[in-house]
Scaffold this motif. Structure first.
Motif, mmCIF file in Angstrom:
data_model
loop_
_atom_site.group_PDB
_atom_site.id
_atom_site.type_symbol
_atom_site.label_atom_id
_atom_site.label_comp_id
_atom_site.label_asym_id
_atom_site.label_seq_id
_atom_site.Cartn_x
_atom_site.Cartn_y
_atom_site.Cartn_z
ATOM 1 N N MET A 167 0.820 -1.207 0.000
ATOM 2 C CA MET A 167 0.000 0.000 0.000
ATOM 3 C C MET A 167 0.857 1.260 0.000
ATOM 4 O O MET A 167 0.609 2.205 -0.748
ATOM 5 N N THR A 168 1.885 1.284 0.824
ATOM 6 C CA THR A 168 2.747 2.467 0.885
ATOM 7 C C THR A 168 3.527 2.649 -0.413
ATOM 8 O O THR A 168 3.788 3.782 -0.833
ATOM 9 N N THR A 169 3.887 1.557 -1.062
ATOM 10 C CA THR A 169 4.570 1.648 -2.356
ATOM 11 C C THR A 169 3.675 2.322 -3.385
ATOM 12 O O THR A 169 4.128 3.170 -4.175
ATOM 13 N N GLU A 170 2.394 1.969 -3.380
ATOM 14 C CA GLU A 170 1.442 2.589 -4.304
ATOM 15 C C GLU A 170 1.238 4.061 -3.957
ATOM 16 O O GLU A 170 1.156 4.913 -4.853
ATOM 17 N N LEU A 171 1.165 4.370 -2.670
ATOM 18 C CA LEU A 171 0.975 5.766 -2.268
ATOM 19 C C LEU A 171 2.159 6.631 -2.659
ATOM 20 O O LEU A 171 2.005 7.823 -2.966
ATOM 21 N N MET A 172 3.348 6.050 -2.654
ATOM 22 C CA MET A 172 4.542 6.786 -3.065
ATOM 23 C C MET A 172 4.448 7.253 -4.509
ATOM 24 O O MET A 172 4.996 8.288 -4.882
ATOM 25 N N LYS A 173 3.747 6.503 -5.320
ATOM 26 C CA LYS A 173 3.636 6.823 -6.741
ATOM 27 C C LYS A 173 2.621 7.930 -7.007
ATOM 28 O O LYS A 173 2.595 8.497 -8.098
ATOM 29 N N LEU A 174 1.785 8.219 -6.013
ATOM 30 C CA LEU A 174 0.741 9.233 -6.200
ATOM 31 C C LEU A 174 1.305 10.642 -6.043
ATOM 32 O O LEU A 174 2.141 10.885 -5.171
ATOM 33 N N ASN A 213 -2.201 -1.882 -8.676
ATOM 34 C CA ASN A 213 -2.341 -0.806 -9.665
ATOM 35 C C ASN A 213 -3.160 0.368 -9.137
ATOM 36 O O ASN A 213 -3.749 1.126 -9.898
ATOM 37 N N PHE A 214 -3.183 0.523 -7.808
ATOM 38 C CA PHE A 214 -3.983 1.586 -7.204
ATOM 39 C C PHE A 214 -3.528 2.972 -7.674
ATOM 40 O O PHE A 214 -4.343 3.817 -8.038
ATOM 41 N N ALA A 215 -2.223 3.232 -7.672
ATOM 42 C CA ALA A 215 -1.714 4.555 -8.032
ATOM 43 C C ALA A 215 -2.075 4.927 -9.463
ATOM 44 O O ALA A 215 -2.483 6.056 -9.743
ATOM 45 N N GLU A 216 -1.933 3.971 -10.368
ATOM 46 C CA GLU A 216 -2.237 4.228 -11.777
ATOM 47 C C GLU A 216 -3.698 4.625 -11.961
ATOM 48 O O GLU A 216 -4.008 5.558 -12.712
ATOM 49 N N LYS A 217 -4.597 3.939 -11.265
ATOM 50 C CA LYS A 217 -6.023 4.233 -11.399
ATOM 51 C C LYS A 217 -6.421 5.498 -10.645
ATOM 52 O O LYS A 217 -7.310 6.231 -11.066
ATOM 53 N N MET A 218 -5.754 5.740 -9.530
ATOM 54 C CA MET A 218 -6.132 6.874 -8.685
ATOM 55 C C MET A 218 -5.624 8.198 -9.224
ATOM 56 O O MET A 218 -6.144 9.267 -8.857
ATOM 57 N N LYS A 219 -4.645 8.189 -10.089
ATOM 58 C CA LYS A 219 -4.115 9.427 -10.648
ATOM 59 C C LYS A 219 -5.163 10.198 -11.449
ATOM 60 O O LYS A 219 -5.060 11.412 -11.620
ATOM 61 N N VAL A 220 -6.177 9.487 -11.946
ATOM 62 C CA VAL A 220 -7.210 10.149 -12.752
ATOM 63 C C VAL A 220 -8.414 10.534 -11.892
ATOM 64 O O VAL A 220 -9.443 10.927 -12.422
ATOM 65 N N TYR A 221 -8.265 10.429 -10.572
ATOM 66 C CA TYR A 221 -9.394 10.758 -9.693
ATOM 67 C C TYR A 221 -9.944 12.162 -9.948
ATOM 68 O O TYR A 221 -11.175 12.333 -10.031
ATOM 69 N N PRO A 222 -9.116 13.209 -10.061
ATOM 70 C CA PRO A 222 -9.670 14.545 -10.323
ATOM 71 C C PRO A 222 -10.508 14.600 -11.610
ATOM 72 O O PRO A 222 -11.531 15.281 -11.652
ATOM 73 N N SER A 223 -10.088 13.876 -12.651
ATOM 74 C CA SER A 223 -10.845 13.857 -13.904
ATOM 75 C C SER A 223 -12.181 13.143 -13.727
ATOM 76 O O SER A 223 -13.190 13.525 -14.323
ATOM 77 N N ILE A 224 -12.186 12.103 -12.897
ATOM 78 C CA ILE A 224 -13.416 11.361 -12.636
ATOM 79 C C ILE A 224 -14.421 12.243 -11.899
ATOM 80 O O ILE A 224 -15.590 12.350 -12.275
ATOM 81 N N VAL A 225 -13.952 12.917 -10.849
ATOM 82 C CA VAL A 225 -14.834 13.769 -10.051
ATOM 83 C C VAL A 225 -15.377 14.925 -10.885
ATOM 84 O O VAL A 225 -16.528 15.351 -10.688
ATOM 85 N N ALA A 226 -14.591 15.410 -11.823
ATOM 86 C CA ALA A 226 -15.029 16.529 -12.660
ATOM 87 C C ALA A 226 -16.249 16.170 -13.501
ATOM 88 O O ALA A 226 -17.005 17.057 -13.929
#
Length: 262
Positions: A167-174, A213-226
């Motif tokens: 989990m922390t490895t994925e968070l590092m990528k965010l 693959n959490f970081a890869e999917k979560m990077k587009v969160y702002p676009s999703i919320v928009a």
């Protein structure tokens, strides 16, 4: 037979003799200056004037200045020109908190130790205290605090060390701006999905996803919320496919156009 009297050119031209004398004097002064300069350098190197007077530590948060200085073995008796930068850097090898170390001389008497620590990507709660977690999964047990500032998410139920590291490895990528939007991350393993997580966001949404693959999917969160109505809160599913489930009408049929992160 009469002998011819030989007259030197210096006697015939007095100014030339005087010029040669001045040239010799200048050469002597030059050599004397070099000699005294070398003597001064030797005296300087052997005297307290060349010792380190100040040690500056920058970039450290988890380690105190005192801990860093002690680890470096630098003292005010250390000659600033005899500092072995590689040796100081090697002294921090294996420290789970330190990512990199840079040593710089700041003449005449100051040495700077620039510390690059692993980023703090979250917090974990034990009993009534919160502890920072680094990107390499290291829990900073010495830095307990009663409250958290909200700059990183609180990780809940991550009792398994391997899962915590993932989990922390994925968070590092965010990016930091997205990481700071996450209030809590709950690990909720299921029989068919051991990596299931649920996120509580600071903007009122929940996110249902997986660690993989959490970081890869979560990077587009702002676009999703928009793409969503800001008045309608709910759960954003980012597992297999992306869709929104409203808290109000419990609909699950609103698909969200997936945006690829650049």
């Amino acid at each position: 037979m009469s002998k011819k009297k030989v007259v030197s050119i210096e006697d015939r031209i007095p100014k030339l003799k005087q010029a040669r004398k001045k040239k010799a004097n200048r050469r002597l002064i030059f050599y004397l200056s070099i000699f005294f300069l070398l003597i001064s350098i030797i005296v300087y190197l052997q005297s307290p004037l060349s010792h380190v007077h100040t040690i500056e530590v920058t970039g450290n948060k988890a380690l105190s200045d005192k801990e860093v200085v002690e680890k470096s073995n630098l003292t005010t008796d250390t000659n600033i020109w005899m500092i072995n930068q590689s040796e100081i850097q090697n002294a921090f090898d294996g420290n789970p908190i330190i990512d990199s170390v840079e040593v710089n001389r700041k003449l005449p008497w100051t040495v700077e130790i620039a510390i690059q620590e692993f980023k703090r990507v979250g917090y974990i709660k034990k009993e009534s205290f919160f502890y920072p977690i680094l990107g390499n999964g290291k829990v900073l047990s010495k830095l307990k605090r009663e409250t958290i500032s909200g700059d990183a998410p609180l990780l809940i139920n991550f009792d398994d060390e391997s899962t915590l590291n993932q989990m922390t490895t994925e968070l590092m990528k965010l990016p930091q701006n997205i990481r700071s939007m996450i209030s809590e991350i709950h690990w909720k393993p299921q029989d068919d999905n051991k990596n299931k997580i649920v996120l509580y966001m600071s903007d009122g949404y929940m996110v249902d996803g997986t660690i993989r693959n959490f970081a890869e999917k979560m990077k587009v969160y702002p676009s999703i919320v928009a793409q969503l109505n800001p008045k309608s809160k709910g759960i954003i599913h980012i597992g297999v496919g992306v869709y929104f489930e409203s808290f109000e009408d419990k609909t699950k049929d609103k698909k969200i156009e997936e945006t690829t992160a650049e």
